[in-house]
Motif scaffolding. Structure first.
Motif, mmCIF file in Angstrom:
data_model
loop_
_atom_site.group_PDB
_atom_site.id
_atom_site.type_symbol
_atom_site.label_atom_id
_atom_site.label_comp_id
_atom_site.label_asym_id
_atom_site.label_seq_id
_atom_site.Cartn_x
_atom_site.Cartn_y
_atom_site.Cartn_z
ATOM 1 N N THR A 1 16.388 -1.814 0.491
ATOM 2 C CA THR A 1 15.815 -1.948 1.829
ATOM 3 C C THR A 1 16.243 -3.263 2.437
ATOM 4 O O THR A 1 16.839 -4.115 1.788
ATOM 5 C CB THR A 1 14.280 -1.866 1.767
ATOM 6 N N ASN A 2 15.915 -3.451 3.683
ATOM 7 C CA ASN A 2 16.290 -4.651 4.438
ATOM 8 C C ASN A 2 15.024 -5.334 4.885
ATOM 9 O O ASN A 2 14.497 -5.042 5.948
ATOM 10 C CB ASN A 2 17.154 -4.239 5.642
ATOM 11 N N PRO A 3 14.482 -6.277 4.104
ATOM 12 C CA PRO A 3 13.193 -6.875 4.436
ATOM 13 C C PRO A 3 13.230 -7.533 5.813
ATOM 14 O O PRO A 3 14.218 -8.127 6.220
ATOM 15 C CB PRO A 3 12.993 -7.920 3.324
ATOM 16 N N VAL A 4 12.089 -7.456 6.530
ATOM 17 C CA VAL A 4 12.048 -8.004 7.884
ATOM 18 C C VAL A 4 10.838 -8.929 8.076
ATOM 19 O O VAL A 4 10.456 -9.204 9.186
ATOM 20 C CB VAL A 4 12.010 -6.868 8.932
ATOM 21 N N GLN A 5 10.282 -9.441 6.973
ATOM 22 C CA GLN A 5 9.077 -10.248 7.113
ATOM 23 C C GLN A 5 9.317 -11.502 7.943
ATOM 24 O O GLN A 5 8.404 -12.066 8.516
ATOM 25 C CB GLN A 5 8.537 -10.650 5.729
ATOM 26 N N GLU B 1 8.389 -0.526 2.980
ATOM 27 C CA GLU B 1 9.284 -0.821 1.858
ATOM 28 C C GLU B 1 8.653 -0.461 0.512
ATOM 29 O O GLU B 1 9.346 0.008 -0.401
ATOM 30 C CB GLU B 1 9.709 -2.279 1.923
ATOM 31 N N ALA B 2 7.340 -0.645 0.393
ATOM 32 C CA ALA B 2 6.675 -0.227 -0.847
ATOM 33 C C ALA B 2 6.773 1.289 -1.009
ATOM 34 O O ALA B 2 7.010 1.796 -2.118
ATOM 35 C CB ALA B 2 5.214 -0.675 -0.826
ATOM 36 N N ALA C 1 0.809 -1.220 0.000
ATOM 37 C CA ALA C 1 0.000 0.000 0.000
ATOM 38 C C ALA C 1 0.841 1.268 0.000
ATOM 39 O O ALA C 1 0.298 2.362 0.109
ATOM 40 C CB ALA C 1 -0.940 0.013 1.200
ATOM 41 N N SER C 2 2.142 1.133 -0.106
ATOM 42 C CA SER C 2 3.059 2.268 -0.264
ATOM 43 C C SER C 2 2.905 3.307 0.841
ATOM 44 O O SER C 2 2.777 4.496 0.584
ATOM 45 C CB SER C 2 2.857 2.924 -1.635
ATOM 46 N N GLY C 3 2.930 2.835 2.083
ATOM 47 C CA GLY C 3 2.938 3.746 3.222
ATOM 48 C C GLY C 3 1.609 4.309 3.624
ATOM 49 O O GLY C 3 1.531 5.035 4.621
ATOM 50 N N ARG C 4 0.541 4.003 2.899
ATOM 51 C CA ARG C 4 -0.763 4.563 3.238
ATOM 52 C C ARG C 4 -1.206 4.047 4.608
ATOM 53 O O ARG C 4 -1.160 2.849 4.891
ATOM 54 C CB ARG C 4 -1.790 4.182 2.183
ATOM 55 N N GLY D 1 8.526 -3.936 16.720
ATOM 56 C CA GLY D 1 7.448 -4.565 15.978
ATOM 57 C C GLY D 1 7.369 -4.128 14.525
ATOM 58 O O GLY D 1 6.291 -4.063 13.934
ATOM 59 N N LEU D 2 8.524 -3.848 13.916
ATOM 60 C CA LEU D 2 8.525 -3.275 12.574
ATOM 61 C C LEU D 2 8.162 -4.281 11.482
ATOM 62 O O LEU D 2 7.815 -3.870 10.370
ATOM 63 C CB LEU D 2 9.892 -2.649 12.271
ATOM 64 N N SER D 3 8.224 -5.572 11.788
ATOM 65 C CA SER D 3 7.819 -6.537 10.763
ATOM 66 C C SER D 3 6.350 -6.355 10.387
ATOM 67 O O SER D 3 5.946 -6.642 9.254
ATOM 68 C CB SER D 3 8.069 -7.966 11.245
ATOM 69 N N ALA D 4 5.541 -5.863 11.335
ATOM 70 C CA ALA D 4 4.112 -5.691 11.061
ATOM 71 C C ALA D 4 3.848 -4.617 10.018
ATOM 72 O O ALA D 4 2.800 -4.627 9.361
ATOM 73 C CB ALA D 4 3.367 -5.368 12.355
ATOM 74 N N VAL D 5 4.751 -3.671 9.861
ATOM 75 C CA VAL D 5 4.538 -2.565 8.920
ATOM 76 C C VAL D 5 5.544 -2.571 7.783
ATOM 77 O O VAL D 5 5.550 -1.660 6.953
ATOM 78 C CB VAL D 5 4.619 -1.209 9.660
ATOM 79 N N SER D 6 6.382 -3.608 7.714
ATOM 80 C CA SER D 6 7.493 -3.580 6.759
ATOM 81 C C SER D 6 7.029 -3.523 5.309
ATOM 82 O O SER D 6 7.643 -2.845 4.484
ATOM 83 C CB SER D 6 8.400 -4.799 6.962
#
Length: 280
Positions: free
Chosen positions: A272-276, A260-261, A188-191, A251-256
């Motif tokens: 970027t450094n994915p954290v999923q 990143e988008a 969603a590109s930060g929305r 808790g950044l995996s929840a918004v990664s």
């Protein structure tokens, strides 16, 4: 945005810097008591607490706030720290030496980031920061020394940041943030995401010996960084370089996905450094 809090080294650290006492309180909210009084009426135990014997320290802290504002703080028949906190955007936390350690003896917490007044009241430094990676083993003794040795004429400041889907200043529930993040559309590109930046200050109460801890929250829609190229570039670096323990604690995996988008759309050449794969 000058000197954004994510421009420094990523990860955990004390990061205190001395500031001019005249810059102690930032202001910027015309009627903070409206926001705080509504919360005090709706969820009193979650935003205010005091222990027996804290009123002298509260009164001295309130006097410092009154002096900084150059006003006489009067109003409802409330504890001194709460009366002072109603006049400023910041939350106020009184720390005093009890039973051999610094602990919270009174606090007004109307913009708590995933904790509440009843959870913090009476807790020591170690208990408050136990979940922070490395705090007890590495930072606790240093923080105690800072509290013990902070001169009365010195004000110190630190800042930190996170990204959250919650736009409210009052954000006591981490589970609610994760649930809202889970409902976001992938890519969603930060929305719907917000940068939640926290400014903290410490200053000694010279007469009673306690330490007054202020917390000021600034929240900004993540997508607004697209209009601030230097702040955007600094955030992109901080996001890419943030270590796993920092990401996990925040808790950044929840918004990664959304972050990143947004970064890929705004700065398509960044890495970027994915954290999923990191649990919040």
């Amino acid at each position: 945005m000058s000197d954004p809090p994510w421009a420094g080294p990523p990860g955990f650290g004390i990061g205190l810097r001395r500031i001019d006492p005249g810059a102690w309180l930032e202001g910027g909210e015309a009627r903070p008591w409206r926001r705080k009084d509504a919360l005090l009426k709706r969820v009193p135990g979650r935003v205010w607490g005091e222990v027996v014997g804290s009123r002298p320290g509260q009164a001295e802290a309130a006097g410092l706030v009154a002096s900084a504002l150059d006003v006489r703080i009067s109003g409802p028949d409330l504890p001194p720290l709460l009366r002072a906190a109603r006049r400023i955007p910041d939350d106020l936390v009184l720390m005093e030496r009890r039973d051999g350690d610094w602990s919270v003896t009174a606090l007004s917490l109307c913009a708590g980031s995933f904790f509440t007044a009843d959870e913090a009241l009476g807790r020591s430094l170690a208990e408050l920061h136990g979940p922070v990676p490395g705090f007890v083993d590495i930072l606790l003794l240093r923080v105690r020394r800072i509290f013990d040795n902070l001169p009365p004429d010195t004000v110190v400041e630190r800042r930190n940041w996170t990204v959250t889907p919650l736009g409210d200043l009052h954000a006591p529930d981490a589970a609610a943030a994760r649930a809202r993040a889970a409902r976001q559309r992938p890519g969603a590109s930060g929305r719907g995401l917000f940068l939640r930046c926290e400014r903290q200050t410490l200053r000694r109460l010279p007469r009673t010996g306690g330490v007054l801890f202020t917390i000021r929250i600034h929240k900004t829609p993540l997508r607004s960084l697209a209009l601030q190229p230097s702040a955007l570039a600094a955030f992109a670096r901080a996001w890419a370089e943030a270590p796993p323990d920092f990401r996990r604690y925040k808790g950044l995996s929840a918004v990664s996905g959304g972050v990143e988008a947004f970064l890929q759309a705004s700065l398509p050449d960044i890495v970027t450094n994915p954290v999923q794969d990191i649990a919040p």
